[in-house]
Design an enzyme around this catalytic site. Structure first.
Site, PDB file in Angstrom:
ATOM      1  N   CYS A 131      15.320   6.911 -25.685  1.00  0.00           N
ATOM      2  CA  CYS A 131      15.438   6.543 -27.096  1.00  0.00           C
ATOM      3  C   CYS A 131      15.139   5.060 -27.288  1.00  0.00           C
ATOM      4  O   CYS A 131      15.962   4.201 -26.973  1.00  0.00           O
ATOM      5  CB  CYS A 131      16.842   6.877 -27.596  1.00  0.00           C
ATOM      6  SG  CYS A 131      17.103   6.465 -29.318  1.00  0.00           S
ATOM      7  N   CYS A 134      17.360   3.214 -29.718  1.00  0.00           N
ATOM      8  CA  CYS A 134      18.723   2.990 -29.210  1.00  0.00           C
ATOM      9  C   CYS A 134      18.758   1.834 -28.211  1.00  0.00           C
ATOM     10  O   CYS A 134      19.667   1.018 -28.228  1.00  0.00           O
ATOM     11  CB  CYS A 134      19.262   4.212 -28.474  1.00  0.00           C
ATOM     12  SG  CYS A 134      19.048   5.755 -29.331  1.00  0.00           S
ATOM     13  N   ASP A 135      17.800   1.813 -27.315  1.00  0.00           N
ATOM     14  CA  ASP A 135      17.906   0.913 -26.159  1.00  0.00           C
ATOM     15  C   ASP A 135      16.887  -0.223 -26.146  1.00  0.00           C
ATOM     16  O   ASP A 135      16.916  -1.073 -25.263  1.00  0.00           O
ATOM     17  CB  ASP A 135      17.757   1.728 -24.864  1.00  0.00           C
ATOM     18  CG  ASP A 135      18.867   2.756 -24.712  1.00  0.00           C
ATOM     19  OD1 ASP A 135      19.968   2.508 -25.243  1.00  0.00           O
ATOM     20  OD2 ASP A 135      18.647   3.790 -24.071  1.00  0.00           O
TER      21      ASP A 135
END
Ligand SMILES: Cc1cc2nc3c(=O)[nH]c(=O)nc-3n(C[C@H](O)[C@H](O)[C@H](O)COP(=O)(O)OP(=O)(O)OC[C@H]3O[C@@H](n4cnc5c(N)ncnc54)[C@H](O)[C@@H]3O)c2cc1C
Lengths: 301, 115
Positions: A131, A134-135
């Site tokens: 993701c 997300c990261d």
């Protein structure tokens, strides 16, 4: 029977089905192995769901879960490991318990496809990510590789190119599958290097990822890209293992249903991203949830 | 008990590294959706007696770097000032409960009392 309607998966489809089922007076349970919301919890901003512009995936999911449980749906945080037909209904088994229900709505959605190469599993959370939104922020001014050739891979590469020093976009074919507009945009990014015709063969590292080993798809040339992070965007697979024997699946594993979300097994319905359809979005997942619940309600009548 | 919000490296040292009993640290961020979804479950476990601290990786990015957190949510268990275990990504509620089990302060006594 414990429930009139048992719903497997508390994503957009499952929770919407729950709202319709409880409002019709049916005793309803929703089983969820992780957290409510499903895939959408990863999204910082939903821009295309009617009526809630800009809401985060997490806030949307929390509101939806609250709506379903306030109306009376029972939330059971456990993974359904087995689904069987019994007299007049179904039996759902988790690790420690089993439950019965007259109808079942399967809304188990999709899972990220893995690269299935050595080192991948070991380095999840230590450089391997599924993701980008997300990261991505862990890779400011670092070097990353994005693996894949569809829309997700292209938009991940674009997103990461604003953060990382350098982005390798590794795709096993000579051409991308993703939207033309995204492909054109990628070409304007100076820090994105296209590595076409190569496939990943190993994630290398010690405590953390240090590289991605790749090999020519139609050749034998191997090389290792020195990277701090690897973003895997090689597609999704439907989580339909539970219903493989009860439902017709297409070759990619998606459930084939009629337009009322019905399957070849009476009383068993499939809703959301896991079924064969054109558009996999929240609005179609919630629509499926409503349709599947009303089919279950009709079945119970 | 509630989740301890760590606001400085100094506080991290006191609450986590110098703790006499194991502590689980929840590395998270405001923009991390899965973290928001996990939070109520973490709070429930803390109220049930688990020792849990929360580190916002944007505010304390040095700590995230030091412990090589590269993906969140990330739960790291510390004992005796060192990492002994970690879990990355969303976990089933039961597994989170199991992961924090040995941080329960005086968990044995608590169980006896309840029995
Ligand atoms: C990064 C990202 C961004 C997106 N952005 C948008 C957007 O902006 N707008 C939009 O409309 N759509 C967006 N989508 C698509 C949207 O998220 C999906 O179409 C939608 O979430 C599908 O919902 P679902 O309920 O069918 O499945 P899912 O969301 O996949 O939910 C399935 C649920 O079932 C659970 N489950 C699976 N198996 C079991 C089991 N055996 N037992 C118990 N529980 C189980 C899973 O844990 C999960 O919670 C995005 C998707 C991603 C990945």
């Amino acid at each position: 029977m414990d429930y009139d309607v048992a719903i497997i998966g508390a994503g957009a489809a499952g929770l919407t089905a729950a709202i319709y089922a409880v409002r019709a007076g049916k005793k309803t349970a929703v089983f969820e192995k992780l957290v409510a919301g499903g895939q959408i919890v990863n999204t910082p901003k939903i821009s295309n769901y009617p009526g809630t512009p800009g809401i985060s995936g997490a806030a949307w999911s929390q509101a939806l879960e609250k709506q379903a449980s306030d109306l009376g749906a029972e939330m059971i945080y456990d993974e359904v490991l087995q689904l069987e037909q019994v007299d007049n209904g179904f039996k759902l088994s988790t690790e420690d318990e089993s439950y019965t229900a007259r109808t079942v709505i399967v809304a188990t959605g999709l899972n990220e496809r893995k690269m299935e190469v050595p080192g991948e599993a070991k380095f999840i959370g230590r450089g391997v990510s599924f993701c980008a939104t997300c990261d991505g922020s862990f890779y400011k001014d670092k070097t990353v590789a994005v693996v894949g050739g569809g829309n997700t891979a292209l938009s991940d590469a674009l997103y990461l190119s604003d953060l990382a020093k350098k982005v390798y976009l590794v795709h096993r074919r000579a051409e991308f599958r993703g939207e033309f507009a995204l492909q054109e945009k990628i070409k304007t990014r100076k820090n994105v290097e296209l590595v076409l015709g190569y496939m990943p063969i190993e994630v290398v590292g010690d405590k953390r990822v240090t590289g991605l080993k790749i090999r020519e798809r139609e050749g034998t040339l191997e090389k290792t890209l020195g990277v701090d992070g690897i973003f895997v965007a090689v597609g999704k697979i439907p989580s339909n293992q539970l219903i493989a024997d009860l439902v017709e699946l297409d070759e990619a594993g998606y459930a084939i249903t009629d337009d009322k979300c019905g399957t070849k097994t009476p009383g068993l319905f499939v809703a959301g991203d896991g079924r064969v359809k054109e558009l996999r979005q929240l609005v179609t997942a919630t629509a499926d949830g409503a349709v599947a619940a009303s089919s279950a309600i009709d079945f119970l009548a | 008990m509630s989740v301890t919000e760590i606001t400085s490296a100094e506080e991290f040292r006191k609450v986590v590294l110098e703790s006499q009993t194991p502590v689980v640290v929840d590395f998270n961020a405001d923009w991390c959706g899965p973290c928001q979804m996990l939070r109520p479950k973490i709070e429930k476990l803390a109220e049930g007696g688990a020792k849990i601290a929360s580190v916002n990786i944007d505010e304390l990015d040095d700590l995230a770097e030091e412990y090589e957190v590269a993906s969140i949510p990330c739960l790291v268990k510390f004992a005796g000032g060192k990492e002994i275990d970690r879990k990355v990504g969303l976990l089933p509620e039961k597994k989170v409960a199991k992961f924090v089990e040995d941080t329960m302060v005086g968990s044995d006594e608590a169980e006896v009392e309840e029995a």
